[in-house]
Design a protein around this motif. Structure first.
Motif, PDB file in Angstrom:
ATOM      1  N   CYS A   1      -9.102   1.541  -9.531  1.00  0.00           N
ATOM      2  CA  CYS A   1      -7.869   1.197  -8.812  1.00  0.00           C
ATOM      3  C   CYS A   1      -6.923   0.352  -9.647  1.00  0.00           C
ATOM      4  N   SER A   2      -7.225   0.147 -10.906  1.00  0.00           N
ATOM      5  CA  SER A   2      -6.394  -0.698 -11.755  1.00  0.00           C
ATOM      6  C   SER A   2      -5.210   0.070 -12.325  1.00  0.00           C
ATOM      7  N   THR A   3      -4.052  -0.581 -12.344  1.00  0.00           N
ATOM      8  CA  THR A   3      -2.895  -0.124 -13.115  1.00  0.00           C
ATOM      9  C   THR A   3      -2.474  -1.266 -14.026  1.00  0.00           C
TER      10      THR A   3
ATOM     11  N   ASP B   1       4.465  -5.833   0.511  1.00  0.00           N
ATOM     12  CA  ASP B   1       3.150  -5.261   0.266  1.00  0.00           C
ATOM     13  C   ASP B   1       3.272  -4.315  -0.919  1.00  0.00           C
ATOM     14  N   ILE B   2       2.706  -4.702  -2.057  1.00  0.00           N
ATOM     15  CA  ILE B   2       2.844  -3.937  -3.303  1.00  0.00           C
ATOM     16  C   ILE B   2       1.513  -3.292  -3.635  1.00  0.00           C
ATOM     17  N   ALA B   3       1.569  -2.000  -3.920  1.00  0.00           N
ATOM     18  CA  ALA B   3       0.355  -1.219  -4.169  1.00  0.00           C
ATOM     19  C   ALA B   3      -0.292  -1.617  -5.492  1.00  0.00           C
ATOM     20  N   TYR B   4      -1.614  -1.421  -5.552  1.00  0.00           N
ATOM     21  CA  TYR B   4      -2.344  -1.610  -6.801  1.00  0.00           C
ATOM     22  C   TYR B   4      -2.362  -0.339  -7.644  1.00  0.00           C
TER      23      TYR B   4
ATOM     24  N   GLY C   1      -5.157   0.470  -1.694  1.00  0.00           N
ATOM     25  CA  GLY C   1      -4.577  -0.587  -0.881  1.00  0.00           C
ATOM     26  C   GLY C   1      -3.419  -1.317  -1.528  1.00  0.00           C
ATOM     27  N   THR C   2      -2.981  -2.383  -0.862  1.00  0.00           N
ATOM     28  CA  THR C   2      -1.846  -3.190  -1.297  1.00  0.00           C
ATOM     29  C   THR C   2      -2.193  -4.669  -1.222  1.00  0.00           C
ATOM     30  N   GLY C   3      -1.375  -5.473  -1.847  1.00  0.00           N
ATOM     31  CA  GLY C   3      -1.476  -6.921  -1.749  1.00  0.00           C
ATOM     32  C   GLY C   3      -0.110  -7.508  -1.485  1.00  0.00           C
ATOM     33  N   THR C   4      -0.032  -8.530  -0.646  1.00  0.00           N
ATOM     34  CA  THR C   4       1.244  -9.142  -0.310  1.00  0.00           C
ATOM     35  C   THR C   4       1.699 -10.068  -1.433  1.00  0.00           C
ATOM     36  N   VAL C   5       2.939  -9.874  -1.873  1.00  0.00           N
ATOM     37  CA  VAL C   5       3.512 -10.672  -2.958  1.00  0.00           C
ATOM     38  C   VAL C   5       4.861 -11.208  -2.501  1.00  0.00           C
ATOM     39  N   PHE C   6       5.064 -12.511  -2.631  1.00  0.00           N
ATOM     40  CA  PHE C   6       6.381 -13.105  -2.394  1.00  0.00           C
ATOM     41  C   PHE C   6       7.155 -13.055  -3.699  1.00  0.00           C
ATOM     42  N   ILE C   7       8.243 -12.285  -3.711  1.00  0.00           N
ATOM     43  CA  ILE C   7       9.039 -12.111  -4.930  1.00  0.00           C
ATOM     44  C   ILE C   7       9.991 -13.291  -5.068  1.00  0.00           C
TER      45      ILE C   7
ATOM     46  N   GLN D   1       1.165  -3.506  -8.857  1.00  0.00           N
ATOM     47  CA  GLN D   1       0.715  -4.788  -9.387  1.00  0.00           C
ATOM     48  C   GLN D   1      -0.716  -4.637  -9.891  1.00  0.00           C
ATOM     49  N   PRO D   2      -1.114  -5.453 -10.867  1.00  0.00           N
ATOM     50  CA  PRO D   2      -2.503  -5.373 -11.336  1.00  0.00           C
ATOM     51  C   PRO D   2      -3.462  -5.930 -10.286  1.00  0.00           C
TER      52      PRO D   2
END
Length: 497
Positions: free
Chosen positions: A242-244, A195-198, A205-211, A226-227
């Motif tokens: 909320c953008s990076t 779960d990587i933060a925005y 919040g976060t979004g799940t990313v499979f590395i 993550q963007p």
């Protein structure tokens, strides 16, 4: 390490550098931002190439109001730096150009210089900055190293890491530490979902990313955001509150300037036959290849043609398949040698710099000095039919010769005339798997033993404790040894047919 507060300035400075064919947001994969092969391609640009790129990408650059130079003109005295964190030692120089610093650190740390160029732009916009956008502080914080965001979004930087050289070298060392110290840097490891933060703002919040690969792990460890979709929808501008933009801008600029960074290789997909490393400080493969027309067989290593790097091969039955480079493709050289049931060995028997095959039948040897030749140039007897045979240059004369191992007792000879061994000693345990190589670059081959996936290497032909201990690969891997980068030091590779 990531600065949200400079986003608008970066956007303004990029306008003149946009390519005719720009990146497409649909191509951004948060789990595979850059391939391992691309990230570790440390020879992709020379210092001259980097200098030419910086001049071409920002040709109208003018110094800052206080005289701060453009990146292509920036010079700094660099200090002597010891080898550490998987990076070679650096010899300090007076007035070293930024482009030379980038190329030096890339070579020393085994990382693509393009990665540092994209990092410098992502963090401080230095590649395209001009005029009022050029400040001494941007060079002081060039790669954002040890500059985490504070609670108000303003970076809090460690002055001990300030300065252009320290920032670039420190980033290289940090990337290597992230890779090589998983017990310290535990997050975002490849092959897992995270779960990587925005944004640093938790409410975003976060979004799940499979590395998918290690290089992407390193980018998130350096910049742990993550963007979001808003940042991707406006790829060359701003998103929402909320953008990076750090990892987005790294990927976008790399794509614009150097082509897609996330092209799949056999390392990324896990489909290589051979996985090779160039040093004894990391357990991560930097080279991978398949000999596409070679069936499963026995792995080989050697220099197959004058002027080519040491590479790999496969023996399948009596047919030999040799690849003279480190990229995938069909065998460059293929021929038959020996008979079914022969024991095959590879060595430079005449000191001409090219390795050729030999076979053993019982205790009789048949060697050839010509690649592709099927007739033996040398025939002799050595050892006993049941001996374990090892090949190496035991005396540093440039020619390989055999040694036999009985239990943990070694018997070495430096010629092909048979007779008694010239040197005897004990090493390791009788149950050890033994490998041979020049581990310290002194021109002499010595022994190493392998226990499971741990290697214990000795720099002299004597008994005693190991000089190098390293884990690499899997317990069931087959092993090859070679000087893959021409440094004079042999390192490991594993074979997974």
């Amino acid at each position: 390490m990531f600065r949200i507060t400079i986003t608008i300035a970066l956007g303004l400075s990029l306008v003149a550098a946009l390519p005719a064919q720009s990146a497409e947001s649909d191509d951004f994969n948060p789990g595979h931002i850059i391939s391992d092969a691309e990230f570790y391609d440390s020879d992709s640009m020379t210092a001259g190439d980097v200098q030419a790129f910086l001049e071409d990408i920002n040709p109208a650059c003018t110094p800052g109001p206080d005289g701060t130079p453009c990146l292509q003109d920036y010079r700094e005295d660099t200090p002597n730096t010891p080898a550490r964190s998987g990076c070679l030692a650096h010899t300090g120089r007076a007035g070293e150009l930024a482009s030379t610093v980038i190329a030096d650190v890339a070579r020393e740390c085994g990382i693509n210089p393009k990665v540092f160029v994209a990092l410098l732009q992502k963090e401080q916009g230095l590649v395209t900055a001009s005029g009022s956008l050029l400040t001494a502080q941007r060079y002081e914080r060039a790669t954002g190293l040890s500059c985490p965001d504070g609670p108000d979004g303003v970076a809090i930087c460690d002055p001990a890491h300030g300065g252009f050289y320290k920032q670039v070298r420190g980033a290289g060392e940090r990337y290597n530490d992230y890779r090589d110290k998983p017990s310290v840097y535990r997050l975002y490891r490849p092959g897992q979902s995270w779960d990587i933060a925005y944004s640093p703002d938790r409410s975003c919040g976060t979004g799940t990313v499979f590395i998918e690969n290690m290089a992407t792990t390193l980018l998130y460890t350096y910049t742990p955001y993550q963007p979001n979709q808003a940042a991707l929808d406006n790829l060359y501008g701003s998103g929402d509150a909320c953008s990076t933009y750090g990892n987005r801008n790294f990927w976008r600029n790399y794509s614009d300037w150097f082509g897609t960074p996330a092209s799949q290789t056999c390392i990324d997909s896990g489909t290589c036959q051979f996985y090779l490393v160039n040093d004894w400080t990391t357990a991560h493969a930097t080279l991978g290849l398949r000999i596409t027309n070679a069936p499963a067989g026995t792995p080989l290593a050697g220099t197959w043609r004058a002027g080519t790097p040491e590479s790999v091969g496969v023996q399948s039955g009596t047919t030999l398949y040799f690849r003279t480079s480190h990229d995938s493709g069909p065998a460059d050289i293929s021929f038959r040698y020996g008979r079914a049931g022969d024991d095959l060995y590879i060595g430079d028997w005449d000191g001409d710099g090219v390795d050729t095959p030999a076979v053993r039948r019982g205790n009789t040897w048949f060697m050839t000095n010509t690649m592709g030749e099927t007739t033996a140039d040398i025939t002799f007897r050595f050892g006993r039919a049941g001996d374990q045979v090892l090949i190496g240059d035991w005396d540093g004369d440039g020619r390989d010769s055999p040694a036999v191992r009985r239990g943990n007792r070694m018997y070495q000879t430096n010629h092909f005339t048979g007779g008694n061994a010239e040197h005897e000693y004990n090493y390791g345990r009788a149950t050890d798997a033994v490998i041979v190589g020049d581990w310290d670059g002194n021109g002499l081959d010595t022994l190493g033993v392998r226990r499971s996936n741990t290697y214990y290497l000795k720099n002299s032909t004597t008994g005693g404790p190991a000089d190098i201990v390293m884990g690499y690969g899997r317990a069931l891997d087959e092993v090859v040894v070679g000087d893959w980068d021409g440094s004079g030091t042999d390192t490991l590779g594993v074979y997974r047919p």
